[in-house]
Structure formats: C-alpha cells, structure tokens
Motif scaffolding. Sequence first.
Motif, mmCIF file in Angstrom:
data_model
loop_
_atom_site.group_PDB
_atom_site.id
_atom_site.type_symbol
_atom_site.label_atom_id
_atom_site.label_comp_id
_atom_site.label_asym_id
_atom_site.label_seq_id
_atom_site.Cartn_x
_atom_site.Cartn_y
_atom_site.Cartn_z
ATOM 1 N N THR A 27 0.718 -1.164 0.120
ATOM 2 C CA THR A 27 -0.178 0.051 0.077
ATOM 3 C C THR A 27 0.722 1.210 0.188
ATOM 4 O OG1 THR A 27 -0.326 -0.289 2.431
ATOM 5 C CG2 THR A 27 -2.195 -0.957 1.051
ATOM 6 N N ALA A 30 2.232 1.903 -3.462
ATOM 7 C CA ALA A 30 1.051 2.368 -4.494
ATOM 8 C C ALA A 30 0.717 3.928 -3.914
ATOM 9 C CB ALA A 30 -0.266 1.553 -4.245
ATOM 10 N N GLY A 31 0.901 4.058 -2.812
ATOM 11 C CA GLY A 31 0.483 5.642 -2.241
ATOM 12 C C GLY A 31 1.702 6.533 -2.910
ATOM 13 N N CYS A 34 1.309 7.092 -6.592
ATOM 14 C CA CYS A 34 -0.107 7.997 -6.718
ATOM 15 C C CYS A 34 0.589 9.339 -6.636
ATOM 16 C CB CYS A 34 -0.821 7.481 -6.058
ATOM 17 S SG CYS A 34 -1.860 6.107 -6.437
ATOM 18 N N ALA A 37 2.740 10.419 -9.521
ATOM 19 C CA ALA A 37 1.936 10.829 -10.580
ATOM 20 C C ALA A 37 1.118 12.053 -10.450
ATOM 21 C CB ALA A 37 0.874 9.595 -10.868
ATOM 22 N N VAL A 38 0.434 12.408 -9.407
ATOM 23 C CA VAL A 38 -0.305 13.671 -9.482
ATOM 24 C C VAL A 38 0.803 14.706 -9.427
ATOM 25 C CG1 VAL A 38 -1.440 15.071 -7.671
ATOM 26 C CG2 VAL A 38 -1.951 12.682 -7.975
#
Lengths: 251, 253
Positions: A27, A30-31, A34, A37-38
């Motif tokens: 997790t 993945a965080g 993210c 990417a943002v």
Amino acid sequence: MMILVLILVLCIFLFFVGGERGAIVVTTLAGNVCVLAVTVILLANGMPIFPIVFLAAVLISYITLIRQNGNNQKTWSAFVSVAGIMLVLSIAIAVIVHITNASGLNEIQSVQEDVAFYYTLDIQIPMQKIAVGVVILSALGAIMDTALSVTSAVYEVSLHKEELSRKEYILSGIQVGKDIIGTTANTLLFAYFGESILLFSYLVNMKYNWEMILNSKLLFQGLAMMAAGMTACLLAVPVSSYIIANVISDK
Amino acid sequence: MKAKKAMSKKYIYSIIFYLLFLIFVANDAWLYKTPIAKITQVTEKKIAEMPAVRGGKEIYYLLVIIFTIVTMLILNGFHRKTVAAIFSTFFVFSLIMLIFFVTLNTTEPFDYGMMEYLGSTENPEHLFIAEVMFAGLGAIMDVAVTLTSAMEELIRKKPDISLRKLFHSGREIGYDIMGTMISVLLFTFAVGLIPSFLIRMNNDVPFITNIKQYIPFEISRFLIESIGIVAAIPISIAVSSGFFKLAVRRERR
C-alpha cells in the motif's frame, strides 16, 4: 503484460515473506506512486514548482515513515529531520543549479527522435526549477532510509540503557550512522550507474571522446544527483541523532 | 578517524572499479577478444542451448560474478560472513534472473524502439538485460550484507541459539529494511524521468500514453529489483544461518 506479471510476482513475494508487513509495503508503494503521478500532472499543468515539490516530499515522507512504520517517536523524529534536511538541501541545490546552468534535458535526451523532431521545447515551465526538484526528490528515498535507521537504532539503545546522557545518545547515533552510510552509498552507486550502462554504450557507439564526455551535461547531471544524495545521507546522520537524543532525554 | 579514511579510500577504489567495468560492458566487441571470453564462449555454446538464456549475453553473468566478489571483498574484507553474503547474492541473483527470463520469453515482446538512449545500438535486448542485471545488484548486496552480519552477531553472542529463533529475528530485521529499500529504488528510478515527461505532456501526449509507451523498461527493471530485495531476506537468512551453524558445529568437534 510483462509488467502485470511482475507486479503479481512482487505482491506474492511480499505477502509470502512479509505477511502483514508486506501488505503495508504494497500500500505504501502504491501511495508513493500515486503522489508522484499527481505531482507530474500538476507540474505539467504549470502549477508553481517549489510548493508542489515540497508538498510532494512532505506527503511522501509522511506515507513512507509514519504510515509504513507506525506512529511513534522514532518515525516522528525521522520525519522532522528529513524535513529539516530537505529545506537546507533545496536551498543549496537551487544555488548550484543556478550557477552551473545544468537544467532540463541532457544532450542525449534532447536528440531522442521524438523530442528533437516533433515536439516544441518552448514550453511554459521553467526547467531550471524542475531540475532542482528532480535532484531533491531523488535524494529523498535515501535520506528517509538513513534517518529512520539512525532513530530506530538509538531508540533501541534507549530501551536497554535508560540512564545515558543526551551527548551519549548523539554519539551512539553517529556510531550507528557510520555503519549504515557505507551500504547506503553502495546502493545509490549501483542504482545510478546501473542506469548508465545504456548511456555508456551509446557514447561508445557514437564515438564520443573523453573531452566531450567530461564536458557534457549528462555526466554532470548524473554525478550531481549522486553527490546530492550522498551529501544528504551524510547530513541525515548527525541531524537525526541530535533530534532523537533530544526527544528521548526530554521524556 | 583512521577507519573513516580507510572507508573513503575503499569507496574510491570501488568507484574506479565500477567505471572500468562500465567501459568493459559498453565495449563488449573488445571484450569478446580477451582470453577470458574465449573460455566463456566455449561454455556459452553449451549454455545457449538452454531455452532460459536464449539470446542473452552470457558474458554478463561472468562479469556479475567477478563484480560481486570484488566489491564484497573491497567493502567488507575477507571474512566468513562475506563468503555467506556472496553466496546469498548469487542465489538471489539467479532467482530473479530466472523470473525475468521466464516472463520475458512467455509474454509479448517489448517495443525496443522506445528505449531511452537507444541511439545506434543494434542489440537493444541485450542492453536491457544487462541493465536489469546490474541495477539491482547493489540493493541485493546491501540486504545480504546487513542480514548476514546480523546473523553472525547473533550466533557469536549465543552459539546455541535455535534455528527457529534465528529465523524469527532475521525476519524482523528484514521487515525493517525492505520497505525503505524499495522506496530508495523507487525514487532513484522514477524521479529522473520527470523532465522528459513534462516535455511530452506539454506537447499533448497524455500521461497514460507516456507510461504505456515510453517507460515499460524502467518499470520492469524496478519491479525486478524489488523482487530481488524481498527474495534476498529469506534466502540470506537461510544461507547464513546454515553456514554459521555448520561452522559452529565443526569448531566443537
């Protein structure tokens, strides 16, 4: 397709080896992806660079340190020391990038077919500031690693021996840090040079001579990234041992 | 102070060694003329018949072996734990290469035209394989060294410690390092891509296309490395505990 298979294999390995901790690692990963990417999307839309990069760095270190390793004194002091080092380092890096003018794409990235022929390079983003952000973020992982190792080691020491003074805690943190720095530097070295295998074979094929390589922006960018990462790790040892020593002896 | 000086000297040596090594890899036309290459070429022909290494550059394996041994000896000196760490690095390395080749050969092939820095290279797949091999080696060696020295410390403090306890505390140490190690790799790989991402996105290439077309190599390299880190934990615990336990038993006799 291959990527999906590899992701699956990685997850299976993590669950198999780590159990519950492995799930947390998944997790966290993945965080972090993210957040990155943002960050890229926001930067591409022309948002102000330094606030975005700083926010991303804080968010990433929050996720990696406190979400992944639990909410306690060790992780909080590591978090504080990472934030402090980032602040100092980003000023230093900004000055260096400004002086040396080493921003943006290097020689090889800018002669890639699509970039050179199809795209306009005249975009509304100051690439110099982007270069600063890139160097800062690439050092972040190593800084967090070092800071957390130092703080948790000192914390362990404090559990076994409570009557030490603040100075002794700091010294033991630095002692631990000496051992960690070696392997961390090794990891960074391999990670950066592993990327440069393609680069070197390109240079050999293109018949670059030593003079051109030594004067090139790409060598400078690679070395600067590595040097910034290692400097940050070195800084992280005294800073985080000072902070954790203060936290422990205030108790 | 003295120890610090020796440390930095060691790093300078290993950096010089690595630079030499890069020149070797990059210049492999020259490499194939050396006597070592003659020997490997003979074995290579036999190895090449195995499906797993079809099309690979077998000489890279030799380089990996030499490189691991020399780096470990330079950094840690000649000890029992160095030998154990070298062995566990090799086991992990062969495991991830097995996974890599199996997935590479069973799934659909990559479009190597999109590889960064490709230029005039005529065999991009070999270079991709070399990149995957070497980029993760440092991280694997890091985990292996950390775990084996912790195991040795435990056995030296308590020679009659049970295997189960040894496994348990080794796993605890492994958990602590694996998360942050993976994020170190994530940042070194992902962040360098930002400038070219920004250029492409400002020329109306959407974010998802960017990921799908331009960086599958980087993503799969990162995944292989992370698998290596995770796999290194149980493997180096098993190798080092077996190694040291046997040594302790032999000393008693």
